[in-house]
Design an enzyme around this catalytic site. Sequence first.
Site, PDB file in Angstrom:
ATOM      1  CG  ASN A  14      -1.714   1.240   1.391  1.00 11.87           C
ATOM      2  OD1 ASN A  14      -1.769   2.067   0.475  1.00 11.87           O
ATOM      3  ND2 ASN A  14      -2.343   1.408   2.544  1.00 11.87           N
ATOM      4  CD1 TRP A  15       3.720   1.275  -2.721  1.00 12.87           C
ATOM      5  CD2 TRP A  15       3.302   2.095  -4.759  1.00 12.87           C
ATOM      6  NE1 TRP A  15       4.418   0.514  -3.623  1.00 12.87           N
ATOM      7  CE2 TRP A  15       4.179   0.996  -4.882  1.00 12.87           C
ATOM      8  CE3 TRP A  15       2.902   2.770  -5.917  1.00 12.87           C
ATOM      9  CZ2 TRP A  15       4.659   0.558  -6.130  1.00 12.87           C
ATOM     10  CZ3 TRP A  15       3.383   2.332  -7.145  1.00 12.87           C
ATOM     11  CH2 TRP A  15       4.245   1.241  -7.247  1.00 12.87           C
ATOM     12  CE  LYS A  16       0.046   3.061   4.790  1.00 16.09           C
ATOM     13  NZ  LYS A  16       0.249   3.104   6.232  1.00 16.09           N
ATOM     14  CG  HIS A 101      -5.593   2.110   5.255  1.00 21.15           C
ATOM     15  ND1 HIS A 101      -5.060   2.999   6.161  1.00 21.15           N
ATOM     16  CD2 HIS A 101      -4.665   1.152   5.074  1.00 21.15           C
ATOM     17  CE1 HIS A 101      -3.838   2.583   6.493  1.00 21.15           C
ATOM     18  NE2 HIS A 101      -3.576   1.464   5.852  1.00 21.15           N
ATOM     19  CD  GLU A 103      -2.446   5.425   6.865  1.00 22.99           C
ATOM     20  OE1 GLU A 103      -2.492   5.479   5.620  1.00 22.99           O
ATOM     21  OE2 GLU A 103      -1.548   4.833   7.491  1.00 22.99           O
ATOM     22  CD  GLU A 173      -3.231  -2.432   7.238  1.00 14.32           C
ATOM     23  OE1 GLU A 173      -2.162  -2.730   6.693  1.00 14.32           O
ATOM     24  OE2 GLU A 173      -3.808  -1.353   7.030  1.00 14.32           O
ATOM     25  N   GLY A 179       3.065   1.989  10.707  1.00  7.59           N
ATOM     26  CA  GLY A 179       4.082   3.019  10.534  1.00  7.59           C
ATOM     27  C   GLY A 179       4.836   3.351  11.812  1.00  7.59           C
ATOM     28  CB  SER A 218       5.578  -2.307  11.806  1.00  6.68           C
ATOM     29  OG  SER A 218       5.229  -0.974  12.150  1.00  6.68           O
ATOM     30  N   GLY A 239       2.946  -1.186   4.117  1.00  9.91           N
ATOM     31  CA  GLY A 239       3.104   0.214   3.759  1.00  9.91           C
ATOM     32  C   GLY A 239       4.557   0.531   3.458  1.00  9.91           C
ATOM     33  N   GLY A 240       5.246   1.097   4.450  1.00  8.52           N
ATOM     34  CA  GLY A 240       6.612   1.603   4.278  1.00  8.52           C
ATOM     35  C   GLY A 240       7.562   0.666   3.547  1.00  8.52           C
TER      36      GLY A 240
HETATM   37  P1  13P Z   1       3.294   0.134   7.536  1.00  5.76           P
HETATM   38  O1  13P Z   1       3.717  -1.176   6.886  1.00  5.76           O
HETATM   39  O2  13P Z   1       4.079   1.296   7.030  1.00  5.76           O
HETATM   40  O3  13P Z   1       3.241   0.006   9.014  1.00  5.76           O
HETATM   41  O4  13P Z   1       1.787   0.404   7.034  1.00  5.76           O
HETATM   42  C1  13P Z   1       0.854  -0.593   7.144  1.00  5.76           C
HETATM   43  C2  13P Z   1      -0.355  -0.199   6.394  1.00  5.76           C
HETATM   44  O5  13P Z   1      -1.073   0.708   6.798  1.00  5.76           O
HETATM   45  C3  13P Z   1      -0.653  -0.892   5.138  1.00  5.76           C
HETATM   46  O6  13P Z   1      -1.938  -0.596   4.698  1.00  5.76           O
END
Ligand code: 13P
Length: 256
Positions: A14-16, A101, A103, A173, A179, A218, A239-240
Site C-alpha cells: 500500500n503506497w498510500k 483503511h 487512515e 491492521e 508506521g 510494520s 506500507g513503508g
Molecule cells: P506500515 O507497513 O508502514 O506500518 O503500514 C501498514 C499499512 O497501513 C498498510 O496498509
Amino acid sequence: MSFVNMRRKLLLGNWKMNKLVSEAKEFAIASRPLAEKAKANNIDLGVSPTYLSLAAVKENASKDMIVAAQNVHFNDHGAFTGEISIPMLLELGITWCLIGHSERRAYDNETDEKCNLKIKALIANKMIPVYCVGETLDEFEAGKTKEVVSRQVKVGLKDLTKEDVKDLVVAYEPVWSIGTGKNASTEIAEDVCGYIRSVLKEMFGEMSEEIRILYGGSVKPENIKAYLSCPDIDGALVGGASLKQDSYEGLLTNIL
Ligand code: 13P
C-alpha cells in the site's frame, strides 16, 4: 486446525500518498520479474498506488501484478467533488480496491456503514475489496480489540451472501502498529486473525475458509515470514517496506 489451507498467499504493497506518477511507473517496470517470480511460486503480488498513478502502473506492470485502488466512491457518477467511481476504475482495468483503511477511518470519516456501501458496490461489479479492520491503541489497551474488529466485520460485510464474499480479502491492521515499527507479535496477529475468521464463519459458514486474511502493520522483509507461517494469516498488507524496490523484493523473497 484439521483442514488443508488452500488459500493462496497474497502480498500487497500500500503506497498510500507516496510516489510521483513517474516513480510509480518506474517501479512497475522494475517489478515485472518479481511478479513473474511470485506467480511461479503461487503467490499473488500487488501494489496499491494513488489514483493518479493507477493507469501508469496498470499499463507498465506485469499482467500478473495486482493493481488496487486505495479507495472508491459507492456511486457510479454524480456531484461528488474529488471522488472516483467504480466505472472509472474498471475503464483502466482496475479490479481490486482497499476499503476502510484506518487512515481513511481516522482522517476522512470512513465509517463501517460507508465501507459496507462501497464493498457492496465493488462486489456488484465483480471487483475484489480488501477490507481493512483494526483497533486503535486506546481500544487495544482497553482490551476491546475483538469487540472492535467484530463490529467492523459484521457491519462492513452486512447483507452479503456466501457467494459474494468468496474472493473478498480482509486485512487486520492494528492502528497502533501502522508506521510505528511496533508490529503486533505473531501471537496477537494470529489470535485476532483467527477470531476474524470465526466471525466470518458465523456470517458465511464454510466460505470463511476461502476468505484470505492479511496482517498489516510494520511488516518488513525480516518479520514477514513469521506472520505468514501462522495458520490464519494468508498474506500481508505492507506500507513503508513496499516503497523501495529492494525491500519490496525482500518481502517476496522471504516468503518463497
Ligand atoms: P506500515 O507497513 O508502514 O506500518 O503500514 C501498514 C499499512 O497501513 C498498510 O496498509
